[in-house]
Write a protein that holds these residues in place. Structure first.
Motif, PDB file in Angstrom:
ATOM      1  N   MET A   1       0.840  -1.188   0.000  1.00 25.50           N
ATOM      2  CA  MET A   1       0.000   0.000   0.000  1.00 25.50           C
ATOM      3  C   MET A   1       0.885   1.252   0.000  1.00 25.50           C
ATOM      4  O   MET A   1       1.888   1.315   0.702  1.00 25.50           O
ATOM      5  CB  MET A   1      -0.900  -0.016   1.223  1.00 25.50           C
ATOM      6  N   LEU A   2       0.480   2.207  -0.774  1.00 25.82           N
ATOM      7  CA  LEU A   2       1.247   3.448  -0.876  1.00 25.82           C
ATOM      8  C   LEU A   2       1.029   4.342   0.344  1.00 25.82           C
ATOM      9  O   LEU A   2      -0.090   4.457   0.840  1.00 25.82           O
ATOM     10  CB  LEU A   2       0.812   4.231  -2.110  1.00 25.82           C
ATOM     11  N   PRO A   3       2.100   5.006   0.776  1.00 29.30           N
ATOM     12  CA  PRO A   3       1.928   5.973   1.865  1.00 29.30           C
ATOM     13  C   PRO A   3       1.228   7.238   1.358  1.00 29.30           C
ATOM     14  O   PRO A   3       1.176   7.497   0.153  1.00 29.30           O
ATOM     15  CB  PRO A   3       3.357   6.269   2.301  1.00 29.30           C
ATOM     16  N   GLU A   4       0.716   8.005   2.266  1.00 30.37           N
ATOM     17  CA  GLU A   4       0.084   9.284   1.943  1.00 30.37           C
ATOM     18  C   GLU A   4       1.101  10.214   1.285  1.00 30.37           C
ATOM     19  O   GLU A   4       2.306  10.088   1.496  1.00 30.37           O
ATOM     20  CB  GLU A   4      -0.467   9.940   3.214  1.00 30.37           C
ATOM     21  N   LYS A   5       0.601  11.163   0.535  1.00 30.69           N
ATOM     22  CA  LYS A   5       1.471  12.118  -0.162  1.00 30.69           C
ATOM     23  C   LYS A   5       2.289  12.967   0.801  1.00 30.69           C
ATOM     24  O   LYS A   5       3.314  13.513   0.415  1.00 30.69           O
ATOM     25  CB  LYS A   5       0.634  13.027  -1.067  1.00 30.69           C
ATOM     26  N   THR A   6       1.867  13.057   2.039  1.00 30.19           N
ATOM     27  CA  THR A   6       2.575  13.857   3.035  1.00 30.19           C
ATOM     28  C   THR A   6       3.774  13.122   3.628  1.00 30.19           C
ATOM     29  O   THR A   6       4.577  13.730   4.329  1.00 30.19           O
ATOM     30  CB  THR A   6       1.622  14.262   4.170  1.00 30.19           C
ATOM     31  N   ASP A   7       3.902  11.847   3.332  1.00 27.40           N
ATOM     32  CA  ASP A   7       5.029  11.047   3.827  1.00 27.40           C
ATOM     33  C   ASP A   7       6.326  11.619   3.257  1.00 27.40           C
ATOM     34  O   ASP A   7       6.427  11.893   2.062  1.00 27.40           O
ATOM     35  CB  ASP A   7       4.840   9.592   3.390  1.00 27.40           C
TER      36      ASP A   7
ATOM     37  N   ASP B   1       4.388  -3.302  -8.008  1.00 28.27           N
ATOM     38  CA  ASP B   1       4.509  -3.827  -6.649  1.00 28.27           C
ATOM     39  C   ASP B   1       5.960  -3.908  -6.182  1.00 28.27           C
ATOM     40  O   ASP B   1       6.292  -3.449  -5.085  1.00 28.27           O
ATOM     41  CB  ASP B   1       3.831  -5.197  -6.569  1.00 28.27           C
ATOM     42  N   ARG B   2       6.835  -4.456  -7.008  1.00 30.94           N
ATOM     43  CA  ARG B   2       8.246  -4.597  -6.583  1.00 30.94           C
ATOM     44  C   ARG B   2       8.919  -3.245  -6.436  1.00 30.94           C
ATOM     45  O   ARG B   2       9.701  -3.029  -5.514  1.00 30.94           O
ATOM     46  CB  ARG B   2       9.009  -5.470  -7.568  1.00 30.94           C
ATOM     47  N   ASP B   3       8.618  -2.318  -7.340  1.00 28.20           N
ATOM     48  CA  ASP B   3       9.218  -0.984  -7.232  1.00 28.20           C
ATOM     49  C   ASP B   3       8.698  -0.253  -6.001  1.00 28.20           C
ATOM     50  O   ASP B   3       9.472   0.444  -5.321  1.00 28.20           O
ATOM     51  CB  ASP B   3       8.930  -0.165  -8.489  1.00 28.20           C
ATOM     52  N   ILE B   4       7.447  -0.418  -5.694  1.00 35.37           N
ATOM     53  CA  ILE B   4       6.868   0.221  -4.502  1.00 35.37           C
ATOM     54  C   ILE B   4       7.556  -0.322  -3.252  1.00 35.37           C
ATOM     55  O   ILE B   4       7.897   0.424  -2.338  1.00 35.37           O
ATOM     56  CB  ILE B   4       5.342   0.024  -4.464  1.00 35.37           C
ATOM     57  N   LYS B   5       7.793  -1.631  -3.210  1.00 36.23           N
ATOM     58  CA  LYS B   5       8.494  -2.231  -2.067  1.00 36.23           C
ATOM     59  C   LYS B   5       9.931  -1.731  -1.987  1.00 36.23           C
ATOM     60  O   LYS B   5      10.464  -1.515  -0.888  1.00 36.23           O
ATOM     61  CB  LYS B   5       8.456  -3.750  -2.157  1.00 36.23           C
ATOM     62  N   THR B   6      10.562  -1.531  -3.129  1.00 37.37           N
ATOM     63  CA  THR B   6      11.923  -1.014  -3.151  1.00 37.37           C
ATOM     64  C   THR B   6      11.981   0.390  -2.554  1.00 37.37           C
ATOM     65  O   THR B   6      12.861   0.711  -1.768  1.00 37.37           O
ATOM     66  CB  THR B   6      12.476  -0.982  -4.594  1.00 37.37           C
ATOM     67  N   ILE B   7      11.012   1.218  -2.920  1.00 33.94           N
ATOM     68  CA  ILE B   7      11.006   2.618  -2.466  1.00 33.94           C
ATOM     69  C   ILE B   7      10.501   2.764  -1.035  1.00 33.94           C
ATOM     70  O   ILE B   7      11.111   3.448  -0.219  1.00 33.94           O
ATOM     71  CB  ILE B   7      10.140   3.482  -3.412  1.00 33.94           C
ATOM     72  N   PHE B   8       9.383   2.128  -0.750  1.00 31.19           N
ATOM     73  CA  PHE B   8       8.701   2.370   0.521  1.00 31.19           C
ATOM     74  C   PHE B   8       8.801   1.236   1.531  1.00 31.19           C
ATOM     75  O   PHE B   8       8.316   1.357   2.639  1.00 31.19           O
ATOM     76  CB  PHE B   8       7.223   2.691   0.259  1.00 31.19           C
TER      77      PHE B   8
END
Length: 75
Positions: free
Chosen positions: A1-7, A66-73
């Motif tokens: 799940m993506l974090p909020e834009k304020t993260d 999904d994999r890129d999101i896990k890499t970043i966040f």
């Protein structure tokens, strides 16, 4: 799940403060373009616009990024 834009991780992402090795070409291209945009204009308004654009992109394609999101966040 993506974090909020304020993260704060979004800010680090769009300003290029942290480098990521992304798996998908479209995400890499978007991120490169956004980082260049912020380097050219690091005003708070442009940074926020870039965060909005990146968040929207990752939200829209969350299933295939999904994999890129896990890499970043993280997991």
């Amino acid at each position: 799940m993506l974090p909020e834009k304020t993260d704060t991780r979004w800010n680090r992402l769009v300003t290029g403060q942290q480098n990521y090795r992304l798996q998908t070409v479209p995400a890499s291209m978007l991120l490169s373009r956004i980082v260049r945009s912020v380097q050219a204009d690091n005003s708070p308004e442009n940074i926020q616009r870039c965060i909005e654009e990146a968040h929207s992109f990752f939200m829209r394609y969350e299933a295939i990024l999904d994999r890129d999101i896990k890499t970043i966040f993280g997991a």
